[in-house]
Design a protein around this motif. Sequence first.
Motif, PDB file in Angstrom:
ATOM      1  N   LYS A 141     -23.685  -2.206   0.057  1.00 47.39           N
ATOM      2  CA  LYS A 141     -24.349  -3.128  -0.864  1.00 47.39           C
ATOM      3  C   LYS A 141     -23.663  -4.489  -0.878  1.00 47.39           C
ATOM      4  CE  LYS A 141     -26.186   0.255  -4.104  1.00 47.39           C
ATOM      5  NZ  LYS A 141     -26.083   0.797  -5.477  1.00 47.39           N
ATOM      6  N   LYS A 142     -22.336  -4.489  -0.711  1.00 43.91           N
ATOM      7  CA  LYS A 142     -21.571  -5.740  -0.763  1.00 43.91           C
ATOM      8  C   LYS A 142     -21.687  -6.549   0.514  1.00 43.91           C
ATOM      9  CE  LYS A 142     -17.974  -4.065  -3.852  1.00 43.91           C
ATOM     10  NZ  LYS A 142     -16.553  -3.734  -3.961  1.00 43.91           N
ATOM     11  N   VAL A 143     -21.752  -5.884   1.653  1.00 39.85           N
ATOM     12  CA  VAL A 143     -21.771  -6.553   2.948  1.00 39.85           C
ATOM     13  C   VAL A 143     -23.224  -6.749   3.372  1.00 39.85           C
ATOM     14  CG1 VAL A 143     -21.095  -6.373   5.374  1.00 39.85           C
ATOM     15  CG2 VAL A 143     -19.584  -5.524   3.581  1.00 39.85           C
ATOM     16  N   SER A 182     -19.794   7.600  -1.831  1.00 35.42           N
ATOM     17  CA  SER A 182     -19.958   6.603  -2.892  1.00 35.42           C
ATOM     18  C   SER A 182     -19.341   5.269  -2.483  1.00 35.42           C
ATOM     19  CB  SER A 182     -19.315   7.118  -4.175  1.00 35.42           C
ATOM     20  OG  SER A 182     -19.342   6.135  -5.162  1.00 35.42           O
ATOM     21  N   LEU A 183     -18.163   5.324  -1.891  1.00 34.02           N
ATOM     22  CA  LEU A 183     -17.485   4.114  -1.431  1.00 34.02           C
ATOM     23  C   LEU A 183     -18.259   3.446  -0.298  1.00 34.02           C
ATOM     24  CD1 LEU A 183     -14.902   2.758  -2.353  1.00 34.02           C
ATOM     25  CD2 LEU A 183     -13.675   4.029  -0.612  1.00 34.02           C
ATOM     26  N   LEU A 184     -18.816   4.247   0.588  1.00 36.34           N
ATOM     27  CA  LEU A 184     -19.614   3.725   1.694  1.00 36.34           C
ATOM     28  C   LEU A 184     -20.872   3.023   1.181  1.00 36.34           C
ATOM     29  CD1 LEU A 184     -19.790   3.577   4.796  1.00 36.34           C
ATOM     30  CD2 LEU A 184     -21.029   5.737   4.728  1.00 36.34           C
ATOM     31  N   LYS A 185     -21.563   3.624   0.218  1.00 32.19           N
ATOM     32  CA  LYS A 185     -22.760   2.999  -0.365  1.00 32.19           C
ATOM     33  C   LYS A 185     -22.412   1.683  -1.048  1.00 32.19           C
ATOM     34  CE  LYS A 185     -25.483   7.142  -1.239  1.00 32.19           C
ATOM     35  NZ  LYS A 185     -26.047   8.035  -2.273  1.00 32.19           N
ATOM     36  N   SER A 186     -21.301   1.668  -1.762  1.00 27.54           N
ATOM     37  CA  SER A 186     -20.873   0.454  -2.447  1.00 27.54           C
ATOM     38  C   SER A 186     -20.556  -0.655  -1.447  1.00 27.54           C
ATOM     39  CB  SER A 186     -19.647   0.756  -3.305  1.00 27.54           C
ATOM     40  OG  SER A 186     -19.126  -0.422  -3.860  1.00 27.54           O
ATOM     41  N   ALA A 240     -12.169  -2.234  -4.734  1.00 28.21           N
ATOM     42  CA  ALA A 240     -11.686  -3.607  -4.865  1.00 28.21           C
ATOM     43  C   ALA A 240     -11.038  -4.117  -3.577  1.00 28.21           C
ATOM     44  CB  ALA A 240     -10.685  -3.699  -6.012  1.00 28.21           C
ATOM     45  N   GLY A 241     -10.893  -3.255  -2.589  1.00 31.44           N
ATOM     46  CA  GLY A 241     -10.329  -3.674  -1.308  1.00 31.44           C
ATOM     47  C   GLY A 241      -8.829  -3.529  -1.219  1.00 31.44           C
ATOM     48  N   ILE A 242      -8.221  -2.816  -2.138  1.00 30.32           N
ATOM     49  CA  ILE A 242      -6.779  -2.583  -2.093  1.00 30.32           C
ATOM     50  C   ILE A 242      -6.504  -1.535  -1.020  1.00 30.32           C
ATOM     51  CG2 ILE A 242      -4.747  -1.835  -3.399  1.00 30.32           C
ATOM     52  CD1 ILE A 242      -6.014  -4.422  -4.471  1.00 30.32           C
ATOM     53  N   GLU A 243      -5.657  -1.880  -0.070  1.00 33.72           N
ATOM     54  CA  GLU A 243      -5.337  -0.930   1.000  1.00 33.72           C
ATOM     55  C   GLU A 243      -4.461   0.186   0.457  1.00 33.72           C
ATOM     56  OE1 GLU A 243      -3.818  -2.699   4.565  1.00 33.72           O
ATOM     57  OE2 GLU A 243      -5.167  -4.407   4.368  1.00 33.72           O
ATOM     58  N   MET A 244      -4.867   1.412   0.774  1.00 31.01           N
ATOM     59  CA  MET A 244      -4.116   2.588   0.336  1.00 31.01           C
ATOM     60  C   MET A 244      -4.010   3.553   1.502  1.00 31.01           C
ATOM     61  SD  MET A 244      -5.779   3.235  -3.451  1.00 31.01           S
ATOM     62  CE  MET A 244      -7.427   3.506  -2.846  1.00 31.01           C
ATOM     63  N   TYR A 245      -3.034   4.446   1.419  1.00 30.94           N
ATOM     64  CA  TYR A 245      -2.901   5.460   2.459  1.00 30.94           C
ATOM     65  C   TYR A 245      -4.098   6.399   2.454  1.00 30.94           C
ATOM     66  CZ  TYR A 245       1.955   4.017   2.951  1.00 30.94           C
ATOM     67  OH  TYR A 245       3.090   3.298   3.168  1.00 30.94           O
ATOM     68  N   ASP A 246      -4.577   6.728   1.276  1.00 38.44           N
ATOM     69  CA  ASP A 246      -5.684   7.660   1.119  1.00 38.44           C
ATOM     70  C   ASP A 246      -6.212   7.525  -0.308  1.00 38.44           C
ATOM     71  OD1 ASP A 246      -7.469   9.705   1.615  1.00 38.44           O
ATOM     72  OD2 ASP A 246      -5.972  11.300   1.725  1.00 38.44           O
ATOM     73  N   LEU A 247      -7.412   7.993  -0.551  1.00 35.10           N
ATOM     74  CA  LEU A 247      -7.924   8.069  -1.914  1.00 35.10           C
ATOM     75  C   LEU A 247      -7.202   9.203  -2.638  1.00 35.10           C
ATOM     76  CD1 LEU A 247     -11.815   7.827  -1.615  1.00 35.10           C
ATOM     77  CD2 LEU A 247     -10.315   6.256  -2.797  1.00 35.10           C
ATOM     78  N   VAL A 248      -6.859   8.985  -3.870  1.00 36.23           N
ATOM     79  CA  VAL A 248      -6.245  10.038  -4.674  1.00 36.23           C
ATOM     80  C   VAL A 248      -7.353  10.710  -5.468  1.00 36.23           C
ATOM     81  CG1 VAL A 248      -4.576  10.579  -6.477  1.00 36.23           C
ATOM     82  CG2 VAL A 248      -4.076   8.776  -4.828  1.00 36.23           C
ATOM     83  N   VAL A 249      -7.398  12.025  -5.383  1.00 37.14           N
ATOM     84  CA  VAL A 249      -8.419  12.799  -6.076  1.00 37.14           C
ATOM     85  C   VAL A 249      -7.722  13.724  -7.065  1.00 37.14           C
ATOM     86  CG1 VAL A 249     -10.372  14.361  -5.809  1.00 37.14           C
ATOM     87  CG2 VAL A 249      -9.831  12.743  -3.992  1.00 37.14           C
TER      88      VAL A 249
END
Length: 136
Positions: free
Chosen positions: A126-128, A119-123, A37-46
């Motif tokens: 597709k958007k850009v 997955s995030l890169l592919k998404s 969604a474009g929310i800036e975060m320090y890192d992805l939480v896994v």
Amino acid sequence: MDRYPRAELVVSVLVLEDRGSALSLAITSAALALADAGIEMYDLVVGAAASRGDNGDIVLDPTEGEEDSAANMCLAIMPTLNQVSGLLCTGEWEGDSPVEAMKLCMEGCQRLYPVLQQSLLKSTKKKVPAPVPDAS
């Protein structure tokens, strides 16, 4: 916190079917949705989950039946920063088994992280829209 000083983000997860490790999957899915969604975060939480059975064996990503064991752990980390952002333990842990379970969960998170990045890169691709070369 600087970018969104008074914002409150609420993420709801609807679990239609739980075959085990639902909390860790919900944590990972929520982080991926926020990043998408474009929310800036320090890192992805896994997130990752582990269970210790009655025989002492520790299982990563337990199924529903395995979660009914002696002890369960759900660990959420930020892999790039190597920081734990959440830890939930239930049951009785003995000796070094909680340390082993944490290590196992951290390894699982580190292995899952590149998959989430792809997955995030592919998404995003597709958007850009692709750049159109100038016909000069």
